[in-house]
Design a protein around this motif. Sequence first.
Motif, PDB file in Angstrom:
ATOM      1  N   ILE A   7     -13.610  70.828 -25.439  1.00 35.01           N
ATOM      2  CA  ILE A   7     -14.864  70.249 -25.924  1.00 35.01           C
ATOM      3  C   ILE A   7     -15.361  69.284 -24.865  1.00 35.01           C
ATOM      4  N   PRO A   8     -16.464  69.587 -24.182  1.00 35.89           N
ATOM      5  CA  PRO A   8     -16.958  68.676 -23.133  1.00 35.89           C
ATOM      6  C   PRO A   8     -17.269  67.300 -23.691  1.00 35.89           C
ATOM      7  N   GLY A   9     -16.987  66.288 -22.902  1.00 34.27           N
ATOM      8  CA  GLY A   9     -17.247  64.919 -23.312  1.00 34.27           C
ATOM      9  C   GLY A   9     -17.052  63.968 -22.150  1.00 34.27           C
ATOM     10  N   ASP A  10     -17.363  62.700 -22.385  1.00 38.11           N
ATOM     11  CA  ASP A  10     -17.246  61.682 -21.348  1.00 38.11           C
ATOM     12  C   ASP A  10     -16.510  60.455 -21.877  1.00 38.11           C
ATOM     13  N   SER A  11     -15.549  60.679 -22.755  1.00 39.70           N
ATOM     14  CA  SER A  11     -14.774  59.568 -23.296  1.00 39.70           C
ATOM     15  C   SER A  11     -13.710  59.133 -22.298  1.00 39.70           C
ATOM     16  N   ARG A  12     -13.055  58.024 -22.600  1.00 38.81           N
ATOM     17  CA  ARG A  12     -11.975  57.556 -21.732  1.00 38.81           C
ATOM     18  C   ARG A  12     -10.817  58.539 -21.708  1.00 38.81           C
ATOM     19  N   ILE A  13     -10.583  59.201 -22.819  1.00 38.85           N
ATOM     20  CA  ILE A  13      -9.502  60.190 -22.863  1.00 38.85           C
ATOM     21  C   ILE A  13      -9.856  61.390 -22.000  1.00 38.85           C
ATOM     22  N   HIS A  14     -11.124  61.800 -22.003  1.00 35.91           N
ATOM     23  CA  HIS A  14     -11.551  62.900 -21.141  1.00 35.91           C
ATOM     24  C   HIS A  14     -11.359  62.552 -19.671  1.00 35.91           C
ATOM     25  N   ARG A  15     -11.586  61.290 -19.323  1.00 36.45           N
ATOM     26  CA  ARG A  15     -11.551  60.896 -17.918  1.00 36.45           C
ATOM     27  C   ARG A  15     -10.148  60.600 -17.408  1.00 36.45           C
ATOM     28  N   LEU A  16      -9.154  60.580 -18.288  1.00 35.43           N
ATOM     29  CA  LEU A  16      -7.797  60.314 -17.835  1.00 35.43           C
ATOM     30  C   LEU A  16      -7.292  61.435 -16.930  1.00 35.43           C
ATOM     31  N   ASP A  17      -6.377  61.068 -16.026  1.00 32.80           N
ATOM     32  CA  ASP A  17      -5.754  62.050 -15.152  1.00 32.80           C
ATOM     33  C   ASP A  17      -5.003  63.082 -15.997  1.00 32.80           C
ATOM     34  N   PRO A  18      -5.168  64.384 -15.712  1.00 38.10           N
ATOM     35  CA  PRO A  18      -4.474  65.400 -16.525  1.00 38.10           C
ATOM     36  C   PRO A  18      -2.957  65.255 -16.497  1.00 38.10           C
ATOM     37  N   ARG A  19      -2.401  64.728 -15.396  1.00 41.10           N
ATOM     38  CA  ARG A  19      -0.956  64.522 -15.352  1.00 41.10           C
ATOM     39  C   ARG A  19      -0.515  63.507 -16.396  1.00 41.10           C
ATOM     40  N   VAL A  20      -1.329  62.477 -16.597  1.00 42.70           N
ATOM     41  CA  VAL A  20      -1.010  61.464 -17.603  1.00 42.70           C
ATOM     42  C   VAL A  20      -1.063  62.071 -19.004  1.00 42.70           C
ATOM     43  N   LYS A  21      -2.088  62.877 -19.260  1.00 40.70           N
ATOM     44  CA  LYS A  21      -2.230  63.480 -20.588  1.00 40.70           C
ATOM     45  C   LYS A  21      -1.138  64.504 -20.865  1.00 40.70           C
ATOM     46  N   ILE A  22      -0.777  65.292 -19.864  1.00 43.02           N
ATOM     47  CA  ILE A  22       0.289  66.290 -20.058  1.00 43.02           C
ATOM     48  C   ILE A  22       1.624  65.589 -20.282  1.00 43.02           C
TER      49      ILE A  22
END
Length: 259
Positions: A7-22
Amino acid sequence: MNMGEYIPGDSRIHRLDPRVKIGSTLALSILILRGGSLGDAFISAFLSVLIPASRLPVTSVIRAFRPVLIFFGLLFCVHLLFTDGNPIPPFPHWRVTVTYEGLFRGAFTTWQFALLILSASILTMTTPSMDLVSGIERLLRPFGRIGVPSHDLAMMVSIALRFVPTFFEEMDRMRVARMARGASFKSGSVDRRMCAAISLLPSLIVQTVNRADDLVTAMEARGYRRGPRTYMRELSMTRSDYVALLVIMALVCFNVVCQ
């Protein structure tokens, strides 16, 4: 919106580095499966805060659970009916006895798997597929010294995640086509509805294999080759990424203390 769809977005969670989220999703998954009721309650509160922070529509998050509702029901019933313990008084003593321990274990296990689905859905809904490939490849890159093909594994995971919403879209399309021809999936006996649902499997398998074959042809036509490669956007950690890592570390420490 289906499970695994970005889901496209511009939240802080969207902008986090994918390594951090994974990495955060993997850490949360381990904590969920190993934690107790107090730790999982804290993780539930944490994930409930992440949804508005990610600016994800609540309806889209709820829809992500639709494909696994039957699995949740079966999981709950297995624990409810086949766990030994103190029988619940209103139910007669059959060969399969409903117990308090089974009720608790079924509810708790279903709750844990719901948290796993929710954390994975937040990851896939806030991270484009190419960022997932890039993040997984970066995380696996140190293992390349022992011969692990990091980019190939990352591409396989990305394709598998991308095929999840495609699979459900194809299933919905076939179900609508069958209903237009007179098939019924919501009326009649349970056996009849199950037979109608099972009748979709052969065509669904054939269509899935054809989609995979088309994907292989498209990748070959574009000159895709195995091995490491460069990226248009190089990943770099920001202050928000380090703050997110500190939050996850605090959550891990809290869960360990609760145990």
